[in-house]
Design an enzyme around this catalytic site. Structure first.
Site: not given
Lengths: 326, 326, 326, 326
Positions: C2, C16, C79
Site C-alpha cells: 500500500c 491511499r 502493511n
C-alpha cells in the site's frame, strides 16, 4: 571516506582504502609487545599483543587507522560522522578515548569472540587526543579469519552487529546498509537470463550484464554494495601473490580517481589502499601516487621490544623500466 | 572486453584496458621504421613511421591491439563482435585485412586529419591472418593530441565519427553509446543540491553523491559512461608521474576484478592496462597480476632499424619490501 | 502492499492505495457518533467523533483500513509485516488491539497534536479480532491539515516520527525510508543541466529527464520515493474537482497493473485507490476494475446516529457511452 | 510526449497516451467511407475504409493522432522531434503530407502486411497543413492483431521495423530503444532469487522487487521500458471490461501527473489516454481531468456516409455519488 574488506583464501586478508582530500603523513607502524601504552582511564598495558597497521604518529603514540595483531585479530576505524556518538563514561565500564580503542582492543584480545566479550565492559569516550585533535567520529570493522562484526556507538548506545558480508564503509549505520543489500539480491556475475518477457528476443550483448543495476558512484552506500559484490564474488588462486593481487583489485572496485568526488575545493582520492595477511602479519599497501605494492613484515621486527618500527608511506610513482638507455 | 581512453595534461596520453578470460601472450612491441610490412593487397611499406604498442606476435608480424606512432597518432582496436562487418573489397579502394589496419594507418599517417583522409580510400577486408585466426571483429579509437575519432565498419558500411568524449568500449555502436550519455548529463562530481523538493530536509551524507545514478557494472555500455565520467572529470598535476598515475586511476574505474563478470566457466579480468605518452613515445603498462607500472621507451630503441624490439608482459606480483630480514 | 499520501490545496486530502492479490469485500463505512464501540481493555466509547473510511465489516465492527474523522484527523494502516511487533500490555497504559486502533484514535482525537499526546498513554496489543483473524502487522500514517506523523511499533517499542514528506508505504521502517530519500535529492521535475562535463555536447532529448534515476518498480521502497516525488511536486488547481483528479494521478504513479508484481501464483493489483477531503468529509474512491471516481459524503448521513452507513465498493467497469445506438 | 501500446486478449486493443502541456481541442472522430479525402499529391479517395480515432479538426479535415479502421488496422503518430526528417518527394513515389499519412494508410490498407507493401511506394513530405501549422515531426506505430511495425523517416530515409514489443514512445529512434531493452532482460514480475552471493542472508522484503532497476522517470526512453514491461507482462481476464480496464492500467504505468515533468513554465500531463478495441471499432478514452472511461462505437454511426461524427473530449471530473442528499 573509506571502505574496509575481508577476504579469505588460504590465508585471511583484511584491508581497506582511506579516501580523503588530504594526507596526514600516514606510516606503517609495528608496535612491539612492550611498547608502553598508557591509557587515560584504563591503566598501563605493560605487555600486550604486538600489532601492525597504518597509523599517524603525532608525538610517539600510534593513532592507528587500521591494524592487525599477532593473533590475527583485525580492526579498522571508518568515518561515521553523522551518527557516531561517544559518551562521558558509564558506571564501572572501562572508558577508552576513541584513539585508544584499536591499541586497547588489539593489545588485549586474540579473536573476535574475545573482543566481543571485552566490549561488554568498554565504553568509548568523547575525549580528544589533544586540544587540536577532536575525537574522530568512527565506527569499526573487527574481524578474524572466523567472523566479522561491526561496532557502532550512536545516540542509542553501543551496538555490536554480526557482519556476514565482511565489508564496512561509512553512513548510514550498518544495519541500514545491510538491509539495503536486499535490493541488489538479483544481481549476479553470470549472464542474465531473459525474464523480462519470453515474447521478446532479448540477449546479453556484453559480459558483465548480470550486474546491471550495481551502483557506480563513490558515495558510502554505493561503495558498500560494490565492495560486497566484488569481495563476496571474488575468485583467485590461493597463493600469497594471487590473493594479495586479488585483494587490491577488490579495493580498486571502490577506489576514487581524483575528480570524481569533490570535497570542498578539492577532491577525494584513495590516499592509500592496504591489505594485511592477518595470519602472517605482513602488511601490504599502495598509495594514490604509486600503484606498486609495498610490504612490511611484522615478524621481521623485534616484536619483544619497546620501540615502534615506522615506515612512512612512499608517495612517488615507481616506474620499472624495461628497456635501458640505448 | 575493453575500454580505451584519451587524457591530456602537458603531454597527451592514450591507453586502454584489455579484458578477457585468457591472455594470448601480449608483449610491448616497438616496430622501427624499416621493419618490412608487406600488406596483402596494399603493397610493401619500405619505410614508415615507427610505432610502439601492445601486440601479439605469432610469427614475426606484430598484431597490434593498440599502438602509438612516432608522430603521436594513436589507435586501439576494441571488440565489436555483434556489429562489425568487413567487406570483400570495394572498387579501387585499398583493401586491408583487419590485422593490417593499425600498422598501415600508423605507418603512413601523422595525425587524425591525415588518417581521416586516408580512410576515404581504405576498406577493411574480411580476411583472416591464417586458417586458425579469423579476423577479430573490432572498431577503433583513433586519436592524437588534437582530436579523437571512432571508426566502425558495419553492415551499413564504414563510418568515421568525431569522438568528443575520447572514450571507446564495445557494443552497442558508438553513436548509440554517445547518445546515451545524455541520460547522465545531470551527474556531477559536486555535491548534489536538493531539487527533489524544497519542502523536505534532504542532505548529502557522503561525498560522491552527485554521481548517484552512475552505472557500476562491467557491461560495455556501463563502462562507456564510467570511463567518460572519470576521464572527462579527471584532475591531476601535469607532470609525467602524476599524469601517468592519474591515467591508471581512470582505467581502474573500469577495471574488472576476477569474479564480477563470468565468461563461460571462467571470468573476465583486466589482462592489462596501458597508457602511452604519445608525445614521448613511452608506453606504460600494468597487468592483472602486478599493479606496478612498467615502461618501455620507444626512443631508447633503434627506430631506424628493421627488427622488432619485444618486451613480453611481466605477470608476477612485484612486492617492494620495506623491511629487510631481521 | 500500500501507499498513503497527503496533499493540500484549498482543502486537505488524505488517501491511499491498497495493493493485494485478493479483495476481502471492502466498503466505505460511515460510523456516526453514537455507534457503540466497546473496546476490549479500553472501555466503552459512548459518544465519539464520527468517521468515514474504508473498512471490512465482518460482523458489525468496522475494521478500518483508513479513515478520517469529522474534525479532519486522518489515519491509515499499512502493511509492516517484517518489523511490526505488538506487546502484551504495559503498566497502566491503555491497551488497544490493533483493529481497535483507528476507531479509538479517530473517535477521541481532533488533531495530530491530540493524537500524539494520547499515544503517550497507549500500547498496541498482539490480540486477534477472532480466532481466524490474527492481528494485521501494520504501521500508521496519521495526519491532519497541519502535519503528519508515522507510528511504528517494533521490537524496540512504539515510536512516533514526524513525517515531513506526508507519505508512507511498507518496509523498511520509516526512518530508513526517509534517510534514503537523500539519495534522490538531485532529481527534479526540471530539465537537467549538463554537469557531467562541460566538454561534452549533452542535451535533454525528452521532457522528464530531470528525474532519471527515479526507481520504477513496485517494491515498497521504490513506491516511497515515487510517491514522495509525485506528491511533493504535484501541481493542480485548488478547486475540488482538480484537487481530487490530481490526487488520483499521484496515486496512479504508484499503482500496480496486474502482471507486474507476482504474489504467489497470482499478482498484486491496486484493489482500491481512495482520497478523502478531510475538511469536508467526502470520501472518493476508485477500484482496479473501474477507474471512475465514486464518492460518499459523510455529512449526508445522520452523524448523530448509532448505525453504520455502508457502501460496498463497486467493482464493474463503468463505460459512459458517447454515442447511442443508431 | 506519448506512449503507444498494443494488447491482445480475446480482442485486439490498440491505444496510447498523449502527453503535453496544452490541449488543442481533441475529439473522437469517426470518418465514414465516403467522407471525401482529397490528398495533395495522391488524388481523391472517393471511397475508403471507415476509421475512428482521436483527431484535431481545424476546418473539416480530421488530423488524426491515432486511429483504427474498420478492418482492424491501427496507427498512431508519436513525437519524434529530434530525428524525423521528411523529404521533398522521391521519383514516382506517392507523396503524402505528414497530416495525410494516417487517413491515406488506414483508408486504403486492411492489414500491416498491406500497409508494408503500400509503404514501399510512399514518401512522407515536409509539407505543412497550413501556414500556421508546420508538419509535426512524428514516427508511427502501425499494428493489427497479428503484428506491429514502426515507421521512421530520418535523414537516412524511410525505414520500417518489426516491432515485437508492440510499444512506441519518442526519442531515440526505435532500434536504439529496442536494443536498450536488453539492459533490462533480467527484470521480472517474480520475486528475485539471491544471486548476489549465496554467502549472504538476503531476502525479498516486498513484492515487486524482481523489477528493481526498472526506470521510473517520465523520459521517452524510460517510458519505453516501462510500457514494454507492463504490456508484455500484463495479465487480465479476456472479457471486454477486464481487457479495457487492464489496458488503462498499462497506460497508467506511463502516465504523467502534473508537476513531475516540467515543460517550460508549465508541466506535461497525460492529456488523454485511449484504447480502441480494433476488432469491434469501439474507442475508449479518459482525460487528465476525468479518469472515467468514455466510449464511442464506430458501428453506431452511418459508416456508409460522408459526414464526420465528432465527439469532443469531456474534460470535467465525473463523480458518481453513492449517497444522496439526506
Amino acid at each position: 571516506m573509506c571502505t574496509a574488506v575481508c577476504y579469505k583464501t588460504k590465508s585471511f586478508y583484511f584491508g581497506r582504502t582511506l579516501d580523503n582530500d588530504v594526507s596526514y603523513g600516514e606510516e606503517v607502524v609495528v608496535t612491539p609487545r612492550r611498547f608502553p601504552f598508557s591509557f587515560r582511564h584504563a591503566g598501563q598495558a605493560g605487555e600486550h599483543y604486538a600489532m601492525i597497521g597504518t597509523a599517524f604518529v603525532p608525538d610517539g603514540f600510534p593513532l592507528y587507522y587500521d591494524a592487525v595483531n599477532e593473533k590475527g585479530l583485525c580492526a579498522a576505524g571508518l568515518n561515521f560522522v553523522g551518527s557516531a556518538f561517544y559518551g562521558k563514561g558509564e558506571g564501572d565500564k572501562v572508558g577508552l578515548a576513541q584513539f585508544e580503542f584499536i591499541p586497547y582492543l588489539l593489545g588485549s584480545c586474540a579473536s573476535v569472540r574475545e573482543a566481543a566479550a571485552a566490549l561488554q565492559n568498554i565504553t568509548v569516550l568523547d575525549e580528544p587526543y589533544n586540544a587540536g585533535m577532536p575525537p574522530a567520529k568512527l565506527h569499526w570493522l573487527i574481524a578474524d579469519r572466523k567472523e566479522a562484526v561491526t561496532l557502532e556507538c550512536t545516540g542509542e548506545g553501543m551496538r555490536l552487529y554480526e557482519n556476514p558480508v565482511g565489508v564496512l564503509t561509512n553512513e548510514p549505520p550498518f544495519p541500514v546498509q545491510m538491509f539495503r543489500l536486499n535490493d541488489f539480491m538479483g544481481l549476479s556475475p553470470r549472464e542474465p537470463k531473459n525474464t523480462f518477457s519470453r515474447k521478446l528476443p532479448l540477449r546479453a550483448y556484453s559480459r558483465g550484464m548480470g550486474a546491471l543495476g550495481l551502483p557506480g558512484d563513490l558515495s558510502s552506500s554505493s561503495r558498500f554494495v560494490r565492495a560486497a559484490f566484488a569481495a563476496r564474488n571474488a575468485v583467485s588462486g590461493s597463493g600469497e601473490a594471487e590473493s594479495v593481487a586479488q585483494f587490491f583489485h577488490i579495493l580498486g572496485f571502490v577506489s576514487q580517481p581524483r575528480g570524481c568526488a569533490a570535497a570542498g575545493e578539492g577532491y577525494e582520492v584513495t590516499i592509500y589502499s592496504a591489505c594485511c595477511n592477518a595470519d602472517a602479519g605482513v602488511y601490504y599497501y599502495s598509495t594514490y601516487e604509486d600503484p606498486a605494492v609495498r610490504a612490511v613484515d611484522m615478524r621481521r621486527e623485534d616484536l619483544g621490544g619497546k620501540v615502534l618500527a615506522r615506515y612512512p608511506f612512499r608517495r612517488r610513482l615507481t616506474v620499472l623500466r624495461e628497456n635501458s638507455v640505448r
